[in-house]
Every structure is written in structure tokens, then in C-alpha cells.
Design an enzyme around this catalytic site. Structure first.
Site, mmCIF file in Angstrom:
data_model
loop_
_atom_site.group_PDB
_atom_site.id
_atom_site.type_symbol
_atom_site.label_atom_id
_atom_site.label_comp_id
_atom_site.label_asym_id
_atom_site.label_seq_id
_atom_site.Cartn_x
_atom_site.Cartn_y
_atom_site.Cartn_z
ATOM 1 N N LYS A 14 0.832 -1.214 0.000
ATOM 2 C CA LYS A 14 0.000 0.000 0.000
ATOM 3 C C LYS A 14 0.866 1.265 0.000
ATOM 4 O O LYS A 14 0.611 2.182 -0.764
ATOM 5 C CB LYS A 14 -0.934 0.028 1.224
ATOM 6 C CG LYS A 14 -1.901 -1.134 1.305
ATOM 7 C CD LYS A 14 -2.926 -0.937 2.415
ATOM 8 C CE LYS A 14 -2.348 -0.880 3.809
ATOM 9 N NZ LYS A 14 -1.756 -2.135 4.286
ATOM 10 N N ARG A 90 -9.413 1.128 9.129
ATOM 11 C CA ARG A 90 -9.109 -0.256 9.494
ATOM 12 C C ARG A 90 -10.219 -0.895 10.321
ATOM 13 O O ARG A 90 -10.113 -2.069 10.682
ATOM 14 C CB ARG A 90 -7.825 -0.301 10.309
ATOM 15 C CG ARG A 90 -6.556 -0.622 9.504
ATOM 16 C CD ARG A 90 -5.400 -0.301 10.410
ATOM 17 N NE ARG A 90 -4.219 -1.089 10.279
ATOM 18 C CZ ARG A 90 -3.090 -0.644 9.708
ATOM 19 N NH1 ARG A 90 -3.059 0.509 9.100
ATOM 20 N NH2 ARG A 90 -2.017 -1.388 9.741
ATOM 21 N N ARG A 129 11.579 -6.115 4.589
ATOM 22 C CA ARG A 129 11.484 -4.667 4.818
ATOM 23 C C ARG A 129 12.100 -4.298 6.169
ATOM 24 O O ARG A 129 12.716 -3.248 6.313
ATOM 25 C CB ARG A 129 10.001 -4.258 4.774
ATOM 26 C CG ARG A 129 9.755 -2.780 4.983
ATOM 27 C CD ARG A 129 8.301 -2.422 4.767
ATOM 28 N NE ARG A 129 7.447 -2.817 5.886
ATOM 29 C CZ ARG A 129 6.117 -2.668 5.898
ATOM 30 N NH1 ARG A 129 5.493 -2.173 4.861
ATOM 31 N NH2 ARG A 129 5.406 -3.019 6.949
ATOM 32 N N ARG A 135 11.684 -0.478 11.737
ATOM 33 C CA ARG A 135 10.435 -0.638 12.477
ATOM 34 C C ARG A 135 10.481 -1.883 13.339
ATOM 35 O O ARG A 135 10.661 -2.986 12.816
ATOM 36 C CB ARG A 135 9.254 -0.753 11.503
ATOM 37 C CG ARG A 135 8.881 0.543 10.845
ATOM 38 C CD ARG A 135 7.757 0.358 9.856
ATOM 39 N NE ARG A 135 6.569 -0.300 10.409
ATOM 40 C CZ ARG A 135 5.423 -0.425 9.770
ATOM 41 N NH1 ARG A 135 5.301 0.069 8.563
ATOM 42 N NH2 ARG A 135 4.402 -1.036 10.338
ATOM 43 N N ARG A 147 -0.278 -8.916 13.392
ATOM 44 C CA ARG A 147 -0.810 -7.837 12.542
ATOM 45 C C ARG A 147 -1.698 -8.426 11.446
ATOM 46 O O ARG A 147 -2.733 -7.854 11.101
ATOM 47 C CB ARG A 147 0.342 -7.019 11.934
ATOM 48 C CG ARG A 147 0.993 -6.106 12.974
ATOM 49 C CD ARG A 147 2.377 -5.651 12.564
ATOM 50 N NE ARG A 147 2.383 -4.793 11.401
ATOM 51 C CZ ARG A 147 3.460 -4.572 10.645
ATOM 52 N NH1 ARG A 147 4.610 -5.155 10.925
ATOM 53 N NH2 ARG A 147 3.391 -3.778 9.603
#
Ligand code: AMP
Length: 192
Positions: A14, A90, A129, A135, A147
Site C-alpha cells: 500500500k 481499518r 522490509r 520498524r 498484525r
């Protein structure tokens, strides 16, 4: 105005695609995850509150998230050709709040673009990533799985909210970044 929602599980691309669409259609890219991370970096009360949830891969409470999003819309309304929402809404209450906020500005959602990517592909993408994103929630296997679980339990059904109004397009999120970008651009052009 063109107001797009990029929908899909974490790691579905996204953020990458939102940047491209924002440039193509002159939209402001709003990522609630990025906004929370920026608040956290500045150690604001909002950021520190959000951290409690982000560290577990849980959703930040709706009232906190909706308040932050609403401020952002007010800041930029009238200054851009539209918005691209990445990682928002969400939950059902977030979707309803977004409808109301856009309605107050005499506009609405143009189309929801959903990127479909299977769970195993998600986990390996997010871990990759994590090597460079810095992160904490991208590095831990159990947080990543949580998640995805939270996405299935709390977010996936938000799609129904938009399917009802025929403003929902699902696209294959596995493929080259360029090919997916082209498919997204074509979909927007059909709805705008
Ligand atoms: P993201 O960058 O979209 O993967 O978001 C990272 C984290 O920020 C999520 O796991 C949530 O803890 C929080 N977050 C981002 N967007 C939202 C949202 N719309 N509602 C609730 N929590 C969110």
C-alpha cells in the site's frame, strides 16, 4: 476531488503504491502508520499512547486514530486535489467516520483499491522490509503474524462497507511494482 483508499493487509504494498498514485493524480498521501511513527519519533503524548498498541501489532483505539486523521484532513482541505488513505480505515467505525468527514467537505470516496497478497508472502516481505525500515514491528515474527490476524479479524470486513456502494476493486498484489502501479492507475481512471 479524487479520494482513494488503498486497502489490504500489512505488507501488501500500500505504502509503495500510494506514493506513486499520489504523484500521478496530485493527491495528498495520508498513512496513519506513518503519522503515528512521526508522533512517536517526536515523543508526543499521542505517539507514546500509540506505541503501546503498535509494539504488539494491535490497532490504536478508534477515537485516537480518527481524531488524528480528522486534524490532517482539516489541515489540507482545499489545498490538494484529493487524498489517498493508506492504512485507514481499518475498522467499521473508522470507515463511518471517514464518510462523515468527507461529507462535511462535500466530497466522498472515489474508489477503494484492494491489494490481495497471501499470508506467507506478507510475512517474508515484511521481514525483508524490517532489515532497513527500522520498524520494531517489522522484525518480530509473532508481531507480524499478529498484525495479519488483526487484519483478518478487524479490518477485512471493512471491504463490505464499500462493496455495498460498488466502489471496491480488488487487484492482485503479487507482481512487479510497475505492473501493479499500472493496474491501479487504470482502475482509478475508470472511477474518477
Ligand atoms: P502500518 O504502518 O499501516 O502498518 O501501521 C503500523 C501500526 O500503526 C499498526 O499496527 C497499528 O498499531 C497502528 N495503526 C496504523 N493505522 C491505524 C489505524 N487506521 N487504526 C488503528 N491503528 C493503526
Amino acid at each position: 476531488m479524487i479520494n482513494l483508499i488503498l486497502f489490504g493487509p500489512p505488507g501488501s504494498g500500500k505504502g509503495t503504491q500510494a506514493v506513486k498514485l499520489a504523484e500521478e493524480f496530485n493527491l495528498l498521501h495520508i498513512s496513519t502508520g506513518d503519522l503515528f511513527r512521526s508522533e512517536l519519533k517526536n515523543e508526543t503524548p499521542l505517539g507514546l499512547e500509540a506505541k503501546k498498541y503498535m509494539d504488539k501489532g494491535e490497532l490504536v483505539p478508534d477515537e485516537v486514530t480518527i481524531g488524528m486523521l480528522s486534524n490532517k484532513l482539516d489541515e489540507f482541505a482545499g489545498k490538494v486535489d484529493g487524498f489517498i488513505f493508506d492504512g485507514f480505515p481499518r475498522t467499521q467505525p473508522q470507515a463511518e467516520a471517514l464518510d462523515k468527514l468527507l461529507d462535511l467537505k462535500n466530497t466522498g470516496i472515489t474508489v477503494v483499491l484492494a491489494l490481495e497478497v497471501p499470508e506467507d508472502e506478507i510475512v517474508s516481505r515484511i521481514k525483508e522490509r524490517g532489515k532497513s525500515s527500522g520498524r520494531a514491528d517489522d522484525l518480530d515474527d509473532s508481531i507480524i503474524r499478529n498484525r495479519f490476524k488483526v487484519y483478518l479479524k478487524e479490518t477485512a470486513q471493512v471491504a463490505d462497507h464499500y462493496k455495498k456502494s460498488d466502489k471496491f476493486v480488488a487487484l492482485d498484489g503479487v507482481g512487479s511494482i510497475e505492473a501493479i502501479a499500472e493496474a491501479l492507475k487504470n482502475a482509478v481512471n475508470e472511477y474518477k
